[in-house]
Design a protein around this motif. Structure first.
Motif, short mmCIF file in Angstrom:
data_model
loop_
_atom_site.label_atom_id
_atom_site.label_comp_id
_atom_site.label_asym_id
_atom_site.label_seq_id
_atom_site.Cartn_x
_atom_site.Cartn_y
_atom_site.Cartn_z
N UNK A 21 0.86 -1.19 0.00
CA UNK A 21 0.00 0.00 0.00
C UNK A 21 0.89 1.24 0.00
N UNK A 22 0.77 2.01 -1.05
CA UNK A 22 1.62 3.18 -1.23
C UNK A 22 0.78 4.43 -1.05
N UNK A 23 1.25 5.37 -0.28
CA UNK A 23 0.52 6.63 -0.08
C UNK A 23 1.18 7.73 -0.90
N UNK A 24 0.33 8.61 -1.44
CA UNK A 24 0.87 9.67 -2.29
C UNK A 24 0.24 11.03 -1.98
N UNK A 25 0.27 11.88 -3.00
CA UNK A 25 -0.21 13.25 -2.84
C UNK A 25 -1.73 13.31 -2.82
N UNK A 26 -2.26 14.40 -2.23
CA UNK A 26 -3.69 14.73 -2.24
C UNK A 26 -4.57 13.63 -1.64
N UNK A 27 -4.05 12.81 -0.75
CA UNK A 27 -4.83 11.78 -0.09
C UNK A 27 -4.99 10.50 -0.89
N UNK A 28 -4.34 10.41 -2.05
CA UNK A 28 -4.42 9.20 -2.86
C UNK A 28 -3.49 8.11 -2.33
N UNK A 29 -3.89 6.89 -2.59
CA UNK A 29 -3.06 5.74 -2.29
C UNK A 29 -3.25 4.70 -3.39
N UNK A 30 -2.35 3.74 -3.46
CA UNK A 30 -2.46 2.70 -4.48
C UNK A 30 -2.04 1.38 -3.88
N UNK A 31 -2.71 0.34 -4.33
CA UNK A 31 -2.44 -0.99 -3.81
C UNK A 31 -1.79 -1.85 -4.88
N UNK A 32 -0.59 -2.29 -4.61
CA UNK A 32 0.14 -3.18 -5.50
C UNK A 32 -0.24 -4.62 -5.19
N UNK A 33 -0.66 -5.35 -6.23
CA UNK A 33 -1.02 -6.76 -6.06
C UNK A 33 -0.26 -7.57 -7.11
N UNK A 34 0.76 -8.26 -6.65
CA UNK A 34 1.65 -8.97 -7.58
C UNK A 34 0.94 -10.13 -8.27
N UNK A 35 0.12 -10.86 -7.54
CA UNK A 35 -0.53 -12.03 -8.12
C UNK A 35 -1.55 -11.64 -9.19
N UNK A 36 -2.17 -10.48 -9.01
CA UNK A 36 -3.14 -10.01 -10.00
C UNK A 36 -2.53 -9.00 -10.98
N UNK A 37 -1.26 -8.74 -10.84
CA UNK A 37 -0.53 -7.73 -11.65
C UNK A 37 -1.34 -6.46 -11.78
N UNK A 38 -1.76 -5.94 -10.63
CA UNK A 38 -2.57 -4.73 -10.63
C UNK A 38 -1.96 -3.68 -9.72
N UNK A 39 -2.33 -2.45 -9.98
CA UNK A 39 -1.84 -1.31 -9.20
C UNK A 39 -2.95 -0.26 -9.22
N UNK A 40 -4.02 -0.53 -8.49
CA UNK A 40 -5.21 0.33 -8.52
C UNK A 40 -5.02 1.55 -7.64
N UNK A 41 -5.48 2.67 -8.14
CA UNK A 41 -5.43 3.95 -7.42
C UNK A 41 -6.71 4.11 -6.60
#
Lengths: 113, 113
Positions: A56-76
């Motif tokens: 779980x990565x946190x970024x600017x303006x309250x956004x975060x993204x979840x990295x899921x290696x098994x699903x090869x996804x990076x949803x914001x």
């Protein structure tokens, strides 16, 4: 070959509701993943990135993204959308073999009051 | 803050003209990139450069050339502008490090008539 897919051209959400903008990727080796936002008639602004470590990565303006290696996804994601979040969002992956970035086609986020 | 500037926000040129788009960054970044952005197609890489006088073709280099005589400046040249080169052009820069994100300029909207 490296590639990024953003399956939704547009996402509509009501202000105050949680939002998700989807991204899937295809890379050889470890992924270096990025999210950018573009407001009308402006360049892209960096929001956040995943290099290694916590999924779980946190970024600017309250956004975060979840990295899921098994699903090869990076949803914001954002827990509570604002009207001012309305913009075009791009997911990108860095190809370390050729020193290039590959971008998705973009998702337009509409947040209605 | 990193600053990437582009010489023009809006440009109108005639078919067959030679067009120069200039980009300057002030953070001593090794990498510089030129993209074009078209609706539904996301960002497509035209050329990039990882050092002075070095250049690499991107995904759509046809009809374009570039010049990097100084580390901070990266120019895109349309040798003979055509109407299908009407687009938004974005310049970006980044460090060589794989974990580093790109910083974008505000873009140049070029119309070729």
């Amino acid at each position: 070959a490296q590639s990024v897919a953003q399956p939704e051209d547009q996402v509509n959400v009501a202000e105050g509701n949680p939002l998700t903008v989807k991204c899937t990727y295809s890379v050889s080796g470890n992924p270096y993943l990025f999210w950018y936002v573009q407001y009308p008639n402006r360049g892209l602004q960096f929001l956040l990135k995943y290099i290694t470590g916590d999924n779980l990565v946190k970024g600017s303006y309250g956004f975060e993204a979840e990295f899921n290696k098994s699903q090869t996804s990076f949803h914001l994601k954002k827990p509570s959308a604002l009207v001012s979040d309305s913009a075009l969002y791009f997911c990108a992956v860095r190809d370390i073999n050729f020193n290039k970035f590959y971008f998705g086609s973009g998702t337009k986020l509409n947040v209605k009051p | 803050d990193v600053k990437v500037t582009q010489s023009s926000r809006y440009l109108v040129k005639r078919t067959g003209e030679k067009v120069f788009l200039e980009c300057v960054q002030d953070m001593d970044h090794e990498n510089m990139f030129w993209y074009r952005q078209d609706p539904g197609l996301g960002l497509r890489l035209i050329y990039f450069s990882y050092d002075v006088k070095m250049k690499e073709k991107g995904d759509i280099p046809e009809g374009y050339s570039v010049s990097r005589e100084k580390k901070e400046r990266f120019s895109l040249i349309l040798e003979s502008a055509s109407t299908n080169q009407t687009s938004m052009y974005l310049c970006a820069s980044s460090l060589l490090s794989f974990s580093h994100e790109q910083y974008f300029g505000p873009g140049t909207r070029l119309t070729v008539t």
